[in-house]
Design a protein around this motif. Structure first.
Motif, PDB file in Angstrom:
ATOM      1  N   ALA A 103       0.793  -1.146  -0.151  1.00  0.00           N
ATOM      2  CA  ALA A 103      -0.105  -0.171   0.108  1.00  0.00           C
ATOM      3  C   ALA A 103       0.893   1.426  -0.029  1.00  0.00           C
ATOM      4  CB  ALA A 103      -0.904   0.012   1.226  1.00  0.00           C
ATOM      5  N   VAL A 104       2.016   1.125   0.812  1.00  0.00           N
ATOM      6  CA  VAL A 104       2.826   2.447   1.087  1.00  0.00           C
ATOM      7  C   VAL A 104       3.643   2.511  -0.476  1.00  0.00           C
ATOM      8  CG1 VAL A 104       4.805   3.382   2.022  1.00  0.00           C
ATOM      9  CG2 VAL A 104       3.081   2.257   3.374  1.00  0.00           C
ATOM     10  N   ILE A 105       3.818   1.503  -1.013  1.00  0.00           N
ATOM     11  CA  ILE A 105       4.725   1.765  -2.472  1.00  0.00           C
ATOM     12  C   ILE A 105       3.700   1.975  -3.596  1.00  0.00           C
ATOM     13  CG2 ILE A 105       6.377   0.645  -3.979  1.00  0.00           C
ATOM     14  CD1 ILE A 105       7.444  -0.689  -1.572  1.00  0.00           C
ATOM     15  N   GLY A 106       2.655   1.045  -3.522  1.00  0.00           N
ATOM     16  CA  GLY A 106       1.606   1.366  -4.800  1.00  0.00           C
ATOM     17  C   GLY A 106       0.975   2.596  -4.701  1.00  0.00           C
ATOM     18  N   GLY A 107       0.769   3.308  -3.590  1.00  0.00           N
ATOM     19  CA  GLY A 107       0.001   4.451  -3.756  1.00  0.00           C
ATOM     20  C   GLY A 107       0.537   5.559  -4.430  1.00  0.00           C
ATOM     21  N   LEU A 109       2.941   5.281  -6.202  1.00  0.00           N
ATOM     22  CA  LEU A 109       3.230   4.861  -7.745  1.00  0.00           C
ATOM     23  C   LEU A 109       2.098   5.144  -8.506  1.00  0.00           C
ATOM     24  CD1 LEU A 109       5.354   3.598  -9.450  1.00  0.00           C
ATOM     25  CD2 LEU A 109       4.314   1.202  -9.110  1.00  0.00           C
ATOM     26  N   TYR A 110       0.997   4.855  -8.114  1.00  0.00           N
ATOM     27  CA  TYR A 110      -0.450   4.941  -9.022  1.00  0.00           C
ATOM     28  C   TYR A 110      -0.314   6.603  -9.257  1.00  0.00           C
ATOM     29  CZ  TYR A 110      -5.189   5.163 -10.027  1.00  0.00           C
ATOM     30  OH  TYR A 110      -6.490   5.532 -10.527  1.00  0.00           O
ATOM     31  N   VAL A 111      -0.075   7.283  -8.273  1.00  0.00           N
ATOM     32  CA  VAL A 111      -0.052   9.071  -8.664  1.00  0.00           C
ATOM     33  C   VAL A 111       0.940   9.245  -9.900  1.00  0.00           C
ATOM     34  CG1 VAL A 111       0.202  10.974  -7.753  1.00  0.00           C
ATOM     35  CG2 VAL A 111      -0.699   9.544  -6.384  1.00  0.00           C
ATOM     36  N   VAL A 112       2.092   8.597  -9.749  1.00  0.00           N
ATOM     37  CA  VAL A 112       3.198   8.982 -10.591  1.00  0.00           C
ATOM     38  C   VAL A 112       2.640   8.545 -12.073  1.00  0.00           C
ATOM     39  CG1 VAL A 112       5.409   8.589 -11.166  1.00  0.00           C
ATOM     40  CG2 VAL A 112       5.112   8.984  -8.879  1.00  0.00           C
ATOM     41  N   LEU A 113       1.952   7.309 -12.074  1.00  0.00           N
ATOM     42  CA  LEU A 113       1.584   6.818 -13.416  1.00  0.00           C
ATOM     43  C   LEU A 113       0.416   7.390 -13.993  1.00  0.00           C
ATOM     44  CD1 LEU A 113       2.387   3.205 -12.793  1.00  0.00           C
ATOM     45  CD2 LEU A 113       3.891   4.723 -13.969  1.00  0.00           C
ATOM     46  N   SER A 114      -0.387   8.402 -13.174  1.00  0.00           N
ATOM     47  CA  SER A 114      -1.580   9.040 -13.608  1.00  0.00           C
ATOM     48  C   SER A 114      -1.207  10.295 -14.696  1.00  0.00           C
ATOM     49  CB  SER A 114      -2.412   9.627 -12.542  1.00  0.00           C
ATOM     50  OG  SER A 114      -2.859   8.496 -11.667  1.00  0.00           O
ATOM     51  N   ASP A 115      -1.485  10.249 -15.650  1.00  0.00           N
ATOM     52  CA  ASP A 115      -1.125  11.308 -16.857  1.00  0.00           C
ATOM     53  C   ASP A 115      -2.182  12.224 -16.804  1.00  0.00           C
ATOM     54  OD1 ASP A 115       1.006   9.589 -17.616  1.00  0.00           O
ATOM     55  OD2 ASP A 115      -0.321   8.597 -19.194  1.00  0.00           O
ATOM     56  N   LEU A 126      -7.013   8.912  -3.707  1.00  0.00           N
ATOM     57  CA  LEU A 126      -7.181   7.516  -3.518  1.00  0.00           C
ATOM     58  C   LEU A 126      -5.792   6.747  -2.973  1.00  0.00           C
ATOM     59  CD1 LEU A 126      -8.698   4.658  -4.135  1.00  0.00           C
ATOM     60  CD2 LEU A 126      -7.785   4.702  -6.522  1.00  0.00           C
ATOM     61  N   SER A 127      -4.777   7.434  -3.321  1.00  0.00           N
ATOM     62  CA  SER A 127      -3.404   6.901  -2.931  1.00  0.00           C
ATOM     63  C   SER A 127      -3.378   7.193  -1.593  1.00  0.00           C
ATOM     64  CB  SER A 127      -2.269   7.501  -3.620  1.00  0.00           C
ATOM     65  OG  SER A 127      -0.908   7.318  -3.026  1.00  0.00           O
ATOM     66  N   MET A 128      -3.687   8.075  -0.892  1.00  0.00           N
ATOM     67  CA  MET A 128      -3.615   8.571   0.601  1.00  0.00           C
ATOM     68  C   MET A 128      -4.518   7.590   1.261  1.00  0.00           C
ATOM     69  SD  MET A 128      -3.083  12.684   1.031  1.00  0.00           S
ATOM     70  CE  MET A 128      -4.633  13.090   0.118  1.00  0.00           C
ATOM     71  N   ALA A 129      -5.559   7.202   0.835  1.00  0.00           N
ATOM     72  CA  ALA A 129      -6.658   6.333   1.448  1.00  0.00           C
ATOM     73  C   ALA A 129      -6.095   4.805   1.456  1.00  0.00           C
ATOM     74  CB  ALA A 129      -7.782   6.397   0.781  1.00  0.00           C
ATOM     75  N   ILE A 130      -5.368   4.634   0.375  1.00  0.00           N
ATOM     76  CA  ILE A 130      -4.895   3.223   0.167  1.00  0.00           C
ATOM     77  C   ILE A 130      -3.476   3.279   1.281  1.00  0.00           C
ATOM     78  CG2 ILE A 130      -3.438   1.828  -1.042  1.00  0.00           C
ATOM     79  CD1 ILE A 130      -5.078   2.514  -3.538  1.00  0.00           C
ATOM     80  N   CYS A 131      -2.895   4.290   1.286  1.00  0.00           N
ATOM     81  CA  CYS A 131      -1.753   4.203   2.546  1.00  0.00           C
ATOM     82  C   CYS A 131      -2.342   4.064   4.024  1.00  0.00           C
ATOM     83  CB  CYS A 131      -0.871   5.140   2.192  1.00  0.00           C
ATOM     84  SG  CYS A 131      -0.034   5.374   0.500  1.00  0.00           S
TER      85      CYS A 131
END
Length: 240
Positions: A103-107, A109-115, A126-131
């Protein structure tokens, strides 16, 4: 003795010039000092713990806390308790740590990959919620299950207890206490807690021990004789 004689001679010199009440007070003080002196001489000084014994105990404690089960076996400690869910708790902790790490790594990363800029704002939320969810579940699990004792050993003379718990990183964690330090935990200390260690008047650690899995009736009776309240499956709410 010299101190008592000095006070007595002072009382005699002051007898002619001091009021009778002051003289009696000084004389009484001299008498009490003399009695304390002779009592100390006859009884001897209080026994002190030999330095060698204290250093040996400290070395043994350090060895047990570092070596754990292997050191306990070498020193003749006997395994007297194994928790019913000890192995399952280790596996659950490992899974919890893994999910929190993902969760800490994927959150982020999901923000970085959002264009898309609009989607990027939603991705941050969503990233903060997952983390937060991943970390909070791990902390809550640790808070509830950190007192659970997975294994316990007793010293050859049944004076020391070595406890094994699961750390927050899913590793065995050991603590050593004297049998005299153990007492029953108050009913509302923590959920399911039924034992605690009190050192120097302060509660040092809480424990959850299932009495039905202990080996030896005498040890179980001695350990739980001062239990105030026990809860849930670890003993119905009864006074021991």
């Amino acid at each position: 003795m010299f101190f008592a004689r000095s006070i007595a001679s002072m009382a005699l010199r002051c007898a002619t010039v001091a009021p009778p009440r002051l003289t009696s007070v000084v004389a009484g003080t001299a008498a009490r000092s003399g009695r304390r002196f002779f009592a100390t001489k006859l009884a001897g000084a209080p026994a002190e713990v030999p330095r060698e014994a204290a250093s040996k105990h400290a070395a043994e404690k350090a060895r047990l806390l570092k070596g754990g089960a292997a050191a306990a076996k070498e020193l003749g400690y006997k395994l007297v308790y194994e928790g019913a869910v000890g192995e399952a708790l280790f596996r659950l902790r490992r899974f919890s740590i893994l999910s929190a790490s993902v969760a800490v790594i994927g959150g982020p990363l999901y923000v970085v990959l959002s264009d898309d800029e609009v989607k990027a704002g939603q991705a941050r939320i969503l990233s903060m919620a997952i983390c937060g969810f991943g970390v909070m579940t791990t902390l809550v699990l640790h808070g509830f299950m950190s007192p659970y004792v997975t294994r316990m050993w007793v010293s050859p003379k049944a004076t020391q207890l070595l406890f094994q718990k699961v750390s927050i990183i899913a590793r065995p964690r050991y603590s050593l206490y004297s049998m005299a330090h153990m007492e029953g935990a108050p009913r509302m200390a923590r959920p399911f807690v039924n034992l605690q260690a009190r050192v120097d008047g302060r509660v040092a650690e809480h424990f959850i021990v299932d009495r039905t899995h202990m080996k030896g009736d005498l040890l179980r009776e001695r350990l739980f004789k001062n239990v105030i309240k026990v809860q849930g499956s670890f003993g119905n709410t009864t006074k021991q």
